[in-house]
Write an enzyme that holds these catalytic residues in place. Structure first.
Site, short mmCIF file in Angstrom:
data_model
loop_
_atom_site.label_atom_id
_atom_site.label_comp_id
_atom_site.label_asym_id
_atom_site.label_seq_id
_atom_site.Cartn_x
_atom_site.Cartn_y
_atom_site.Cartn_z
N CYS A 1 48.71 -22.66 -9.82
CA CYS A 1 48.70 -23.81 -10.73
C CYS A 1 50.16 -24.19 -10.97
O CYS A 1 50.91 -23.41 -11.57
CB CYS A 1 48.01 -23.44 -12.04
SG CYS A 1 48.00 -24.83 -13.19
N CYS B 1 49.91 -32.84 -11.31
CA CYS B 1 49.28 -31.68 -10.64
C CYS B 1 50.23 -31.10 -9.58
O CYS B 1 50.44 -31.72 -8.52
CB CYS B 1 47.93 -32.04 -10.02
SG CYS B 1 47.03 -30.58 -9.47
O1 PYC Z 1 49.44 -28.28 -11.64
O2 PYC Z 1 48.62 -27.25 -9.89
C1 PYC Z 1 48.48 -27.78 -10.98
C2 PYC Z 1 47.13 -27.84 -11.58
C3 PYC Z 1 45.97 -27.41 -11.03
C4 PYC Z 1 44.96 -27.69 -11.95
C5 PYC Z 1 45.54 -28.27 -13.05
N1 PYC Z 1 46.88 -28.37 -12.80
#
Ligand code: PYC
Length: 313
Positions: free
Chosen positions: A85, A235
Site C-alpha cells: 500500500c 493510490c
Molecule cells: O496507495 O497503494 C495505495 C493504496 C492501495 C489501496 C489504497 N491505497
C-alpha cells in the site's frame, strides 16, 4: 490496542503501535495468511464501523524477516488484506518519525509482496521505491453490464489493477456514486469472464483515468478499492501500475516525472527506473500527516466488538 492515524494526500492509514495479534515468525506472506486465519476479528475491529470506516487502511507493524529491513508491515482494509500500500507506507514513515522512532532518510520495509524503500525527505514528505511493477495483459476486451464493451490493461503495482480505457462519466467529486457503480460493474465482469492477474490472482482494484484539472499534472484518476471505498489519494500501487503501462507503451521514459492527480485533487509525483524482465521500479512521492491517536476498546456486552458486519452480532 493503541493506534496512530495519518492521512496521505487525503487517504487514511491507521498504524497499530501496541496490542496487535502475535503472528509468530516466518515470511510476511505466511504471517499474512496466519492473520487472515487466526486474527481476522482484529482486522474487523480496527477497520469496521463504529471504530473505523470503509476508506481506512490498517497497518500492522511486525518484526521483519529480512535483517536489512527496519520493519515489516501487513496492510489490511474493510474486506481483507493488501499486498502493498503506497499511501500506507508513506503514512507509516511519517508516523514513525512523529513517534521519534526513525529520523529523516531511507528505511527498508518488508511487505508480503517484497521489500520497499521508504525515503523520508522531510517530516511530511515521503518517496517510496515500490516493488517491481509490470503490465500483465494489454487491451483486454470486457463486456460490462450496462456499460457495453470496454478495454483495459491488467497491471501489477503491489496489488492487481484493471486500468480502464475511457471514462463512464467525468472524474468529478459529484460523480463518486456513478464512478463507484461503474467500477463495481467492471469488477463483476472481470470475475464473470475469468480475467485474472498472474497465478490466478483476483484483480481487486479498478482505475479510471482522465484529464487532470491542474495544468501541471499529467492525469487524474479514480481508484476503486476492494471493499467499495474510493482512494482519496492517487493510490501508490495504482500509480505504479499506471507507470508500468506507460513504460510498456513507450509513453514515459525512465526518470521522467509523471504527476498523478487523485479524484479529490491531491497528487503524487512518480517516476521509474527499468528493472529486470521488462519490469520497472516506480518511485512515488507524496505527503502524509499524523491526524489522530487513540486506544480501541471493546467493553463487555458490546454487540459490535468486531464492527458492524463482523462476528458475533
Ligand atoms: O496507495 O497503494 C495505495 C493504496 C492501495 C489501496 C489504497 N491505497
Amino acid at each position: 490496542m493503541r493506534f496512530i492515524d495519518s492521512h496521505t494526500e487525503g487517504e487514511p492509514t491507521r498504524v497499530i503501535i501496541a496490542g496487535g495479534p502475535d503472528l509468530g515468525t516466518g515470511s510476511l506472506r505466511e504471517r499474512r495468511t496466519r492473520f487472515r486465519e487466526t486474527a481476522d476479528d482484529f482486522r474487523k475491529c480496527v477497520i469496521n464501523e463504529p471504530r473505523g470506516w470503509d476508506a481506512l487502511v490498517g497497518a500492522l507493524l511486525c518484526e521483519p524477516q529480512d535483517p536489512s529491513c527496519a520493519a515489516g508491515v501487513i496492510f489490511f482494509n474493510n474486506t481483507g488484506y493488501l499486498g502493498m500500500c503506497g499511501h500506507g507506507a508513506m503514512g507509516i514513515a511519517v508516523t514513525l518519525h512523529w513517534l521519534g522512532r526513525i529520523g529523516l532518510g531511507v528505511q527498508r520495509i518488508e511487505t508480503p509482496v517484497g521489500v520497499v524503500e521508504v525515503s523520508l525527505l522531510s517530516p511530511n514528505q515521503v518517496a517510496i521505491a515500490n516493488v517491481p511493477s509490470y503490465r500483465h495483459r494489454t487491451r483486454v476486451s470486457l463486456h460490462v453490464e450496462r456499460l457495453g464493451t470496454l478495454t483495459g490493461d491488467v497491471a501489477w503495482g503491489g496489488n492487481w489493477f484493471f486500468l480502464v480505457d475511457g471514462l463512464p462519466v467525468p472524474l468529478t467529486m459529484s460523480n463518486l456514486r456513478p464512478l463507484s457503480d461503474a467500477a463495481q460493474l467492471v469488477r463483476d465482469a472481470l470475475e464473470r469472464e475469468g480475467i485474472m492477474g498472474a497465478d490466478g490472482a483476483e484483480i481487486d482494484h479498478i482505475e479510471f483515468f482522465g484529464p487532470a484539472q491542474s495544468p501541471d499534472a499529467d492525469s487524474r484518476n479514480f481508484v476503486y478499492c476492494p471493499g467499495g471505498a474510493y482512494d482519496r489519494s492517487p493510490c501508490g500501487t495504482g500509480t505504479s501500475a499506471k507507470l508500468a503501462c506507460l513504460a510498456a507503451d513507450g509513453k514515459l521514459s525512465p526518470g521522467d516525472a509523471w504527476v498523478q492527480e487523485s479524484i479529490i485533487g491531491s497528487r503524487f509525483t512518480a517516476s521509474y527506473r527499468a528493472a529486470a524482465d521488462g519490469r520497472i521500479v516506480p518511485t512515488i512521492t507524496g505527503h502524509a500527516y499524523v491526524c489522530g491517536e487513540g486506544i480501541l476498546i471493546q467493553q463487555p456486552g458490546d454487540p459490535f466488538p468486531f464492527g458492524i458486519g463482523g462476528s458475533p452480532a
